[in-house]
Design a protein around this motif. Structure first.
Motif, mmCIF file in Angstrom:
data_model
loop_
_atom_site.group_PDB
_atom_site.id
_atom_site.type_symbol
_atom_site.label_atom_id
_atom_site.label_comp_id
_atom_site.label_asym_id
_atom_site.label_seq_id
_atom_site.Cartn_x
_atom_site.Cartn_y
_atom_site.Cartn_z
ATOM 1 N N CYS A 78 60.287 6.289 0.312
ATOM 2 C CA CYS A 78 60.178 5.289 1.383
ATOM 3 C C CYS A 78 60.436 5.895 2.757
ATOM 4 C CB CYS A 78 61.146 4.140 1.117
ATOM 5 S SG CYS A 78 60.627 3.067 -0.236
ATOM 6 N N HIS A 79 61.367 6.840 2.846
ATOM 7 C CA HIS A 79 61.604 7.497 4.133
ATOM 8 C C HIS A 79 60.392 8.328 4.563
ATOM 9 C CE1 HIS A 79 66.013 6.617 3.835
ATOM 10 N NE2 HIS A 79 65.849 6.553 5.137
ATOM 11 N N PHE A 80 59.710 8.929 3.599
ATOM 12 C CA PHE A 80 58.544 9.735 3.958
ATOM 13 C C PHE A 80 57.386 8.853 4.394
ATOM 14 C CE2 PHE A 80 55.732 13.558 3.103
ATOM 15 C CZ PHE A 80 56.385 14.360 4.024
ATOM 16 N N THR A 81 57.294 7.649 3.849
ATOM 17 C CA THR A 81 56.282 6.704 4.333
ATOM 18 C C THR A 81 56.505 6.378 5.805
ATOM 19 O OG1 THR A 81 55.767 5.702 2.189
ATOM 20 C CG2 THR A 81 55.511 4.307 4.130
ATOM 21 N N LEU A 82 57.759 6.201 6.214
ATOM 22 C CA LEU A 82 58.052 5.877 7.608
ATOM 23 C C LEU A 82 57.566 6.962 8.562
ATOM 24 C CD1 LEU A 82 61.654 4.404 7.264
ATOM 25 C CD2 LEU A 82 59.638 3.153 8.043
ATOM 26 N N VAL A 83 57.657 8.228 8.176
ATOM 27 C CA VAL A 83 57.316 9.320 9.099
ATOM 28 C C VAL A 83 55.927 9.896 8.868
ATOM 29 C CG1 VAL A 83 59.705 9.950 9.582
ATOM 30 C CG2 VAL A 83 58.512 11.033 7.652
ATOM 31 N N THR A 84 55.165 9.345 7.907
ATOM 32 C CA THR A 84 53.772 9.760 7.708
ATOM 33 C C THR A 84 52.797 8.605 7.850
ATOM 34 O OG1 THR A 84 53.847 9.402 5.302
ATOM 35 C CG2 THR A 84 54.431 11.619 6.117
ATOM 36 N N GLY A 85 53.272 7.367 7.705
ATOM 37 C CA GLY A 85 52.376 6.225 7.742
ATOM 38 C C GLY A 85 51.494 6.115 6.515
ATOM 39 N N LYS A 86 51.888 6.769 5.431
ATOM 40 C CA LYS A 86 51.069 6.762 4.222
ATOM 41 C C LYS A 86 51.786 6.057 3.081
ATOM 42 C CE LYS A 86 48.550 11.075 5.097
ATOM 43 N NZ LYS A 86 48.168 12.386 4.531
ATOM 44 N N TYR A 87 51.002 5.373 2.257
ATOM 45 C CA TYR A 87 51.538 4.883 1.004
ATOM 46 C C TYR A 87 51.952 6.077 0.142
ATOM 47 C CZ TYR A 87 49.683 0.269 2.190
ATOM 48 O OH TYR A 87 49.420 -0.928 2.812
ATOM 49 N N ILE A 88 52.821 5.819 -0.826
ATOM 50 C CA ILE A 88 53.432 6.916 -1.564
ATOM 51 C C ILE A 88 52.411 7.718 -2.363
ATOM 52 C CG2 ILE A 88 55.066 7.401 -3.449
ATOM 53 C CD1 ILE A 88 56.801 5.114 -2.228
ATOM 54 N N GLU A 89 51.400 7.065 -2.918
ATOM 55 C CA GLU A 89 50.401 7.824 -3.669
ATOM 56 C C GLU A 89 49.614 8.765 -2.756
ATOM 57 O OE1 GLU A 89 47.794 5.054 -5.525
ATOM 58 O OE2 GLU A 89 46.924 4.297 -3.644
ATOM 59 N N ASN A 90 49.609 8.498 -1.463
ATOM 60 C CA ASN A 90 48.863 9.339 -0.524
ATOM 61 C C ASN A 90 49.695 10.442 0.104
ATOM 62 O OD1 ASN A 90 46.508 7.887 -0.985
ATOM 63 N ND2 ASN A 90 46.905 6.448 0.673
ATOM 64 N N HIS A 91 51.024 10.241 0.202
ATOM 65 C CA HIS A 91 51.827 11.364 0.726
ATOM 66 C C HIS A 91 52.448 12.207 -0.381
ATOM 67 C CE1 HIS A 91 55.725 9.458 -0.001
ATOM 68 N NE2 HIS A 91 55.527 8.500 0.888
ATOM 69 N N GLY A 92 52.529 11.711 -1.592
ATOM 70 C CA GLY A 92 52.875 12.548 -2.738
ATOM 71 C C GLY A 92 54.340 12.715 -3.067
ATOM 72 N N VAL A 93 55.250 12.222 -2.217
ATOM 73 C CA VAL A 93 56.675 12.286 -2.554
ATOM 74 C C VAL A 93 56.959 11.047 -3.403
ATOM 75 C CG1 VAL A 93 59.034 12.422 -1.667
ATOM 76 C CG2 VAL A 93 57.164 13.543 -0.438
ATOM 77 N N VAL A 94 56.681 11.155 -4.695
ATOM 78 C CA VAL A 94 56.625 9.990 -5.570
ATOM 79 C C VAL A 94 57.967 9.632 -6.196
ATOM 80 C CG1 VAL A 94 54.190 10.390 -6.099
ATOM 81 C CG2 VAL A 94 55.959 11.370 -7.580
ATOM 82 N N HIS A 95 58.998 10.439 -5.961
ATOM 83 C CA HIS A 95 60.289 10.187 -6.598
ATOM 84 C C HIS A 95 61.384 10.873 -5.798
ATOM 85 C CE1 HIS A 95 63.215 9.705 -9.909
ATOM 86 N NE2 HIS A 95 62.355 8.851 -10.440
ATOM 87 N N ASN A 96 62.628 10.451 -6.006
ATOM 88 C CA ASN A 96 63.775 11.145 -5.405
ATOM 89 C C ASN A 96 64.017 12.504 -6.031
ATOM 90 O OD1 ASN A 96 64.435 9.185 -3.546
ATOM 91 N ND2 ASN A 96 66.151 8.355 -4.704
ATOM 92 N N MET A 97 63.571 12.677 -7.262
ATOM 93 C CA MET A 97 63.800 13.913 -7.995
ATOM 94 C C MET A 97 62.559 14.785 -8.016
ATOM 95 S SD MET A 97 65.920 12.537 -11.336
ATOM 96 C CE MET A 97 66.018 14.202 -12.038
ATOM 97 N N PHE A 98 62.757 16.085 -7.789
ATOM 98 C CA PHE A 98 61.698 17.041 -8.083
ATOM 99 C C PHE A 98 61.586 17.182 -9.590
ATOM 100 C CE2 PHE A 98 60.626 21.283 -9.507
ATOM 101 C CZ PHE A 98 59.427 21.525 -8.853
ATOM 102 N N TYR A 99 60.358 17.229 -10.082
ATOM 103 C CA TYR A 99 60.168 17.463 -11.514
ATOM 104 C C TYR A 99 58.869 18.219 -11.743
ATOM 105 C CZ TYR A 99 57.101 13.358 -11.132
ATOM 106 O OH TYR A 99 56.117 12.475 -10.750
ATOM 107 N N ASN A 100 58.816 18.918 -12.869
ATOM 108 C CA ASN A 100 57.639 19.677 -13.261
ATOM 109 C C ASN A 100 57.390 19.389 -14.736
ATOM 110 O OD1 ASN A 100 56.030 21.946 -14.383
ATOM 111 N ND2 ASN A 100 56.131 22.721 -12.294
#
Length: 482
Positions: A78-100
């Motif tokens: 949600c914080h990244f949406t504020l500074v990119t203006g993108k929905y989460i599927e478009n900015h890609g930071v989809v979770h608080n946790m990094f995972y592979n």
């Protein structure tokens, strides 16, 4: 070529260079901008406790009835949406946790803050866009502000430690003092400032607790200290202040008789799962083993009335979440008040977020005050995805391609600020700026492209037609004197 022709050619080159770098609509000095986020500040937290400083800010500026965050309602996305203006599927930071999903690596929130490849995956936040257009920026504890993007770092930044004490009011004031020095001594134009409360207290004690009410009063005192500091620093007439948050908070039904416990579902087995991301509130992701997708989906889709399980391609489009390669083939979320327990029950918070962003307990706040904002205005609810366009307008910079629409929040500005020639394209009927392409398409009709890739006609007064006319006139004069 005659000397006069050479001079004219040099003048034309200077015109082109000066016009291509930044919008020139603003007259006089540029106002500065401070974006402050108090994590987990639910939209109605000011209704059961006295908040004189937040109330005064609303009287002196703009207040939204509430703001709807992006889904999934987690801190980093949600914080990244504020500074990119993108929905989460478009900015890609989809979770608080990094995972592979291949290596099975999962990193906690604080470790993920420093993982560049998690944040720098194609989207450029406002710090980088502003710096590319000649501004200086800072990030103080703001999620995503401590990594580089396409090789560029924020001008000044601070990163919180893993054992950081979110509740220390003395430190809060010291952090504000530092930010004021960044503006007055370091010449920064934009700073994003983050506080981890009242989120932490809401998790631990619940949103209806006295501890949360006490923390909201601490937040309010901090807003008062912040506004006093702006005045003492001589910035009151040149700094716009926005106070907002990432999401709200909901009370967890810890003792409910119908807990969502995957390990107790009769037809489901973790032996069919290649990778899982569970036990993080009301959301979950699963990567079934090869050939087991249908079996796992069939076992889970109707396993619990409080649990909503989807194949990735069928996830509700209104959430703007699932259409990203980082999202697994199966994903789920639970009803408000219920968290998802995986192999064992390990979640014990009294408050939680991450629920459907349409739920009122997930809504959050928006306040704004400063020379560019109207006074005593309350606006109707809006989505947080639109804040970025407002930030860019306040800084007079050309935005990157985004999902927001400037006209949503333009009425919050004074007539002078709102009538400044916009550096952004006009919005189309689809809700996306008309000169922007949809994801996965190209755009070839615009006449000017900024350094960040955003197209638009307003880098010079009158846009591209004015620039083209100027070039033609100069060419004619050049031909006459050559």
């Amino acid at each position: 070529m005659r000397p006069s022709a050479i001079l004219l050619a040099v003048a034309l080159a200077a015109l082109l260079v000066s016009g291509a770098g930044r919008p020139v609509g603003r007259q006089g000095p540029r106002n500065k901008l401070l974006l402050v986020s108090f994590d987990g500040f639910r939209w109605d937290y000011d209704q059961d406790v006295e908040t004189p400083y937040l109330d005064a800010m609303a009287l002196d500026g703009v207040k939204a009835r509430y703001m709807t965050p992006a889904f999934v309602t987690m801190t980093s996305p949600c914080h990244f949406t504020l500074v990119t203006g993108k929905y989460i599927e478009n900015h890609g930071v989809v979770h608080n946790m990094f995972y592979n999903t291949t290596t099975k690596v999962k990193l906690p929130y604080h470790a993920t803050l420093g993982i560049q490849r998690w944040w720098d995956n194609g989207s450029v936040p406002i710090w980088i866009t502003a710096q590319r257009q000649g501004l200086r920026t800072g990030s103080f504890f703001y999620p995503g502000g401590n990594v580089t993007y396409q090789g560029t770092a924020v001008t000044l930044s601070r990163k919180e430690g893993a054992l950081h004490n979110y509740r220390n009011e003395t430190e809060w004031r010291a952090n504000i003092d530092t930010v004021m020095r960044w503006f007055t001594e370091e010449g920064l134009d934009l700073v994003t400032l983050y506080f981890g409360e009242p989120d932490s207290t809401g998790h631990r004690y619940g949103p209806d607790s006295q501890q949360r009410r006490d923390m909201v009063m601490q937040v309010d005192r901090t807003v008062g200290y912040l506004r006093d500091s702006i005045g003492r620093s001589g910035l009151e007439g040149s700094l716009n202040l926005i106070v907002t948050s990432d999401h709200g908070m909901n009370t967890v039904n810890k003792k409910a008789s119908d807990l969502v416990e995957l390990h107790k579902f009769p037809n489901f087995t973790f032996k069919d799962i290649e990778f899982e991301l569970l036990d993080y509130g009301p959301n979950g992701m699963l990567l079934p083993k090869e050939g087991r997708l249908e079996a796992v989906y069939g076992a889970l889709k109707d396993a619990h009335p409080r649990l909503h399980v989807y194949k990735k391609e069928s996830f509700p489009k209104s959430f703007h979440y699932a259409n990203n390669p980082r999202v697994t083939p199966l994903l789920m979320y639970s009803d408000p008040g219920y968290v998802i327990h995986g192999r064992v029950n390990v979640q014990f918070n009294n408050g939680e977020h991450g629920f459907d962003n349409g739920d009122m307990d997930m809504k959050t706040i928006f306040r704004a005050v400063g020379p560019s904002f109207r006074k005593g205005l309350q606006v109707e609810p809006f989505e947080s995805v639109h804040v970025y366009e407002l930030l860019c307008r306040l800084l007079d910079i050309v935005p990157e391609a985004n999902d927001g629409v400037l006209s949503t929040l333009l009425p919050t500005l004074t007539p002078e600020a709102a009538s400044t020639p916009s550096p952004t394209p006009q919005a189309g009927t689809s809700g996306v700026p008309s000169t922007l392409s949809a994801p996965g398409t190209t755009q070839s009709t615009s006449c000017v492209t900024s350094a960040g890739g955003r197209t638009g006609p307003a880098l010079l007064p009158g846009g591209c037609p004015a620039l083209t006319a100027g070039m033609l006139l100069a060419a004619v004069l050049l031909a006459k004197v050559a």
